[in-house]
Design a protein around this motif. Structure first.
Motif, PDB file in Angstrom:
ATOM      1  N   VAL A  56       0.869  -1.175   0.000  1.00 20.88           N
ATOM      2  CA  VAL A  56       0.000   0.000   0.000  1.00 20.88           C
ATOM      3  C   VAL A  56       0.903   1.221   0.000  1.00 20.88           C
ATOM      4  O   VAL A  56       1.864   1.285   0.772  1.00 20.88           O
ATOM      5  CB  VAL A  56      -0.907   0.016   1.248  1.00 20.88           C
ATOM      6  N   ARG A  57       0.609   2.187  -0.860  1.00 22.85           N
ATOM      7  CA  ARG A  57       1.418   3.407  -0.895  1.00 22.85           C
ATOM      8  C   ARG A  57       0.517   4.613  -1.064  1.00 22.85           C
ATOM      9  O   ARG A  57      -0.617   4.508  -1.557  1.00 22.85           O
ATOM     10  CB  ARG A  57       2.463   3.359  -2.006  1.00 22.85           C
ATOM     11  N   LEU A  58       1.028   5.760  -0.661  1.00 28.09           N
ATOM     12  CA  LEU A  58       0.269   6.996  -0.741  1.00 28.09           C
ATOM     13  C   LEU A  58       0.133   7.469  -2.189  1.00 28.09           C
ATOM     14  O   LEU A  58       1.084   7.381  -2.973  1.00 28.09           O
ATOM     15  CB  LEU A  58       0.954   8.096   0.069  1.00 28.09           C
ATOM     16  N   SER A  59      -1.046   7.982  -2.520  1.00 26.66           N
ATOM     17  CA  SER A  59      -1.213   8.681  -3.786  1.00 26.66           C
ATOM     18  C   SER A  59      -0.636  10.089  -3.641  1.00 26.66           C
ATOM     19  O   SER A  59      -0.254  10.513  -2.541  1.00 26.66           O
ATOM     20  CB  SER A  59      -2.701   8.760  -4.142  1.00 26.66           C
ATOM     21  N   ALA A  60      -0.585  10.818  -4.756  1.00 24.84           N
ATOM     22  CA  ALA A  60      -0.101  12.202  -4.677  1.00 24.84           C
ATOM     23  C   ALA A  60      -0.998  13.030  -3.763  1.00 24.84           C
ATOM     24  O   ALA A  60      -0.514  13.828  -2.943  1.00 24.84           O
ATOM     25  CB  ALA A  60      -0.042  12.810  -6.077  1.00 24.84           C
ATOM     26  N   ASP A  61      -2.308  12.852  -3.872  1.00 23.71           N
ATOM     27  CA  ASP A  61      -3.229  13.561  -2.974  1.00 23.71           C
ATOM     28  C   ASP A  61      -3.057  13.079  -1.541  1.00 23.71           C
ATOM     29  O   ASP A  61      -3.140  13.868  -0.590  1.00 23.71           O
ATOM     30  CB  ASP A  61      -4.677  13.338  -3.421  1.00 23.71           C
ATOM     31  N   GLY A  62      -2.815  11.790  -1.392  1.00 22.65           N
ATOM     32  CA  GLY A  62      -2.632  11.229  -0.048  1.00 22.65           C
ATOM     33  C   GLY A  62      -1.406  11.774   0.647  1.00 22.65           C
ATOM     34  O   GLY A  62      -1.394  11.981   1.868  1.00 22.65           O
ATOM     35  N   LEU A  63      -0.372  12.031  -0.142  1.00 19.07           N
ATOM     36  CA  LEU A  63       0.852  12.577   0.437  1.00 19.07           C
ATOM     37  C   LEU A  63       0.600  13.973   1.007  1.00 19.07           C
ATOM     38  O   LEU A  63       1.071  14.304   2.100  1.00 19.07           O
ATOM     39  CB  LEU A  63       1.938  12.639  -0.634  1.00 19.07           C
ATOM     40  N   GLN A  64      -0.146  14.799   0.285  1.00 19.64           N
ATOM     41  CA  GLN A  64      -0.487  16.130   0.787  1.00 19.64           C
ATOM     42  C   GLN A  64      -1.425  16.039   1.990  1.00 19.64           C
ATOM     43  O   GLN A  64      -1.271  16.752   2.979  1.00 19.64           O
ATOM     44  CB  GLN A  64      -1.155  16.954  -0.311  1.00 19.64           C
ATOM     45  N   PHE A  65      -2.379  15.128   1.898  1.00 18.98           N
ATOM     46  CA  PHE A  65      -3.357  14.979   2.979  1.00 18.98           C
ATOM     47  C   PHE A  65      -2.696  14.469   4.256  1.00 18.98           C
ATOM     48  O   PHE A  65      -3.079  14.856   5.364  1.00 18.98           O
ATOM     49  CB  PHE A  65      -4.461  14.019   2.530  1.00 18.98           C
ATOM     50  N   GLN A  66      -1.700  13.615   4.112  1.00 17.98           N
ATOM     51  CA  GLN A  66      -1.021  13.033   5.273  1.00 17.98           C
ATOM     52  C   GLN A  66      -0.443  14.114   6.180  1.00 17.98           C
ATOM     53  O   GLN A  66      -0.565  14.044   7.402  1.00 17.98           O
ATOM     54  CB  GLN A  66       0.093  12.094   4.808  1.00 17.98           C
ATOM     55  N   GLN A  67       0.178  15.123   5.572  1.00 10.79           N
ATOM     56  CA  GLN A  67       0.804  16.181   6.365  1.00 10.79           C
ATOM     57  C   GLN A  67      -0.226  16.940   7.181  1.00 10.79           C
ATOM     58  O   GLN A  67      -0.063  17.153   8.387  1.00 10.79           O
ATOM     59  CB  GLN A  67       1.546  17.148   5.437  1.00 10.79           C
ATOM     60  N   ARG A  68      -1.326  17.345   6.546  1.00  7.72           N
ATOM     61  CA  ARG A  68      -2.361  18.084   7.249  1.00  7.72           C
ATOM     62  C   ARG A  68      -3.067  17.198   8.269  1.00  7.72           C
ATOM     63  O   ARG A  68      -3.483  17.674   9.333  1.00  7.72           O
ATOM     64  CB  ARG A  68      -3.367  18.656   6.244  1.00  7.72           C
ATOM     65  N   ALA A  69      -3.229  15.919   7.947  1.00 10.37           N
ATOM     66  CA  ALA A  69      -3.888  15.005   8.882  1.00 10.37           C
ATOM     67  C   ALA A  69      -3.070  14.842  10.160  1.00 10.37           C
ATOM     68  O   ALA A  69      -3.625  14.789  11.262  1.00 10.37           O
ATOM     69  CB  ALA A  69      -4.104  13.642   8.221  1.00 10.37           C
ATOM     70  N   ARG A  70      -1.768  14.778  10.023  1.00  7.62           N
ATOM     71  CA  ARG A  70      -0.906  14.685  11.205  1.00  7.62           C
ATOM     72  C   ARG A  70      -1.061  15.918  12.095  1.00  7.62           C
ATOM     73  O   ARG A  70      -1.178  15.811  13.313  1.00  7.62           O
ATOM     74  CB  ARG A  70       0.561  14.553  10.776  1.00  7.62           C
ATOM     75  N   ASP A  71      -1.041  17.085  11.461  1.00  8.31           N
ATOM     76  CA  ASP A  71      -1.190  18.322  12.233  1.00  8.31           C
ATOM     77  C   ASP A  71      -2.530  18.360  12.947  1.00  8.31           C
ATOM     78  O   ASP A  71      -2.616  18.714  14.132  1.00  8.31           O
ATOM     79  CB  ASP A  71      -1.066  19.536  11.307  1.00  8.31           C
ATOM     80  N   LEU A  72      -3.603  18.006  12.225  1.00  9.24           N
ATOM     81  CA  LEU A  72      -4.943  18.048  12.810  1.00  9.24           C
ATOM     82  C   LEU A  72      -5.067  17.059  13.964  1.00  9.24           C
ATOM     83  O   LEU A  72      -5.601  17.397  15.027  1.00  9.24           O
ATOM     84  CB  LEU A  72      -5.985  17.740  11.733  1.00  9.24           C
ATOM     85  N   LEU A  73      -4.550  15.856  13.773  1.00  6.66           N
ATOM     86  CA  LEU A  73      -4.648  14.844  14.825  1.00  6.66           C
ATOM     87  C   LEU A  73      -3.857  15.256  16.057  1.00  6.66           C
ATOM     88  O   LEU A  73      -4.331  15.111  17.196  1.00  6.66           O
ATOM     89  CB  LEU A  73      -4.153  13.493  14.301  1.00  6.66           C
ATOM     90  N   ASP A  74      -2.673  15.793  15.851  1.00  8.86           N
ATOM     91  CA  ASP A  74      -1.872  16.259  16.990  1.00  8.86           C
ATOM     92  C   ASP A  74      -2.597  17.362  17.755  1.00  8.86           C
ATOM     93  O   ASP A  74      -2.640  17.370  18.984  1.00  8.86           O
ATOM     94  CB  ASP A  74      -0.509  16.779  16.507  1.00  8.86           C
ATOM     95  N   ASP A  75      -3.178  18.311  17.013  1.00 11.13           N
ATOM     96  CA  ASP A  75      -3.883  19.412  17.658  1.00 11.13           C
ATOM     97  C   ASP A  75      -5.112  18.928  18.418  1.00 11.13           C
ATOM     98  O   ASP A  75      -5.387  19.376  19.542  1.00 11.13           O
ATOM     99  CB  ASP A  75      -4.308  20.453  16.620  1.00 11.13           C
TER     100      ASP A  75
END
Length: 303
Positions: A56-75
């Motif tokens: 399983v690997r990240l799509s191009a959209d998934g790669l961008q989403f991953q960064q924001r998802a990490r920030d949101l989850l941490d917050d």
């Protein structure tokens, strides 16, 4: 599963590259993790993961989403826990950029103590001379040396680095030691630029008007990294103008020698930069306070 559980499932799959591994790590059935990711993809309207029988690997959209998802989850995790845990214990991911020299000489040697006090922190430290895009690349804060070129960020001045002119003993034995600005016409300057192809302004010096001027100089080499800049001087390729902090060991050991001390370039400002947000996560403000305490004793005072 709620939205936070969906984000946790997606991030764990993205990190491990496996639904099975993510399910084992989260203590959930594989079907639950798969369903959580499917629902998340349906809600955001894009495919976040490419799935094959082998990986399983990240799509191009998934790669961008991953960064924001990490920030949101941490917050969100910090927000949920702010009233039920010791706020001195930081938790979540911290993404920071600074020059490789500052990272190696000052920050990383002190970092074990900071992380030992906050075992819930996960830190990503970028040490580069490239000027990153703080917002686009998802950095929480940036420690920048030099002039600022982005007024959309919040700036916290820390002080300034004293600049020293120096060269190797072997270079000075061959070319002689310059005593005046006019003497530099017989010398070579190692040129530093942010991007190769740019033109170096030359040797910077204090002028009679109270400002700073530049003297064009010849030089056989141009570099675009702090490490390469110092290495070229140690190799005897010419004179450099560099923060004293970065070469103080070489000066003490005699592998570099200070020249023209009365003609030092303008001190370089050191600034913490972060994006304008109404509420910064506690982990970010705590780190910035800590790193300021580490670095400021080594700097000239900010005006």
């Amino acid at each position: 599963m709620d939205r936070l559980d969906q984000l946790r499932s997606f991030l764990r799959v993205a990190e491990l590259g496996s639904f099975t591994g993510a399910a084992d790590s989260l203590g959930l059935p594989k079907a639950s993790v798969s369903l959580a990711v499917q629902r998340l993809e349906a809600e955001v309207g894009v495919q976040l993961l490419h799935r094959t029988t082998r990986r399983v690997r990240l799509s191009a959209d998934g790669l961008q989403f991953q960064q924001r998802a990490r920030d949101l989850l941490d917050d969100m995790e910090e927000l949920q826990g702010m009233f039920r845990r010791d706020t001195s214990q930081l938790k979540g991911r911290l993404r920071v950029d600074m020059s490789s020299g500052l990272a190696r000489q000052l920050v990383i040697p002190h970092l074990p103590g900071f992380l030992a006090r906050h075992p819930g922190l996960e830190m990503e430290l970028s040490g580069t001379d490239r000027r990153v895009d703080l917002v686009r690349e998802g950095f929480d804060c940036v420690l920048r040396v030099g002039s600022l070129d982005d007024n959309t960020l919040v700036a916290r001045p820390l002080g300034a680095m004293q600049i020293v002119n120096c060269a190797s003993p072997a270079y000075l034995a061959t070319r002689g030691t310059p005593r005046t600005l006019a003497d530099l016409h017989a010398h070579a300057l190692i040129h530093y630029v942010g991007t190769l192809g740019q033109r170096s302004p030359g040797f910077e010096y204090p002028d009679d008007a109270g400002g700073y001027g530049s003297l064009p100089m010849r030089g056989a080499i141009t570099v675009n990294s702090g490490e390469g800049y110092t290495a070229a001087a140690l190799a005897g390729l010419g004179i450099i103008q560099v923060p004293r902090l970065g070469v103080r060991q070489a000066l003490a050991a005699g592998t570099l020698v200070e020249v023209l001390p009365a003609l030092a370039a303008e001190p370089m400002p050191v600034t913490l930069l972060y994006a304008q947000r109404r509420h910064l996560p506690h982990r970010v403000t705590a780190f910035m306070d800590w790193v300021a305490g580490v670095i400021q004793p080594e700097l000239l005072r900010a005006d």
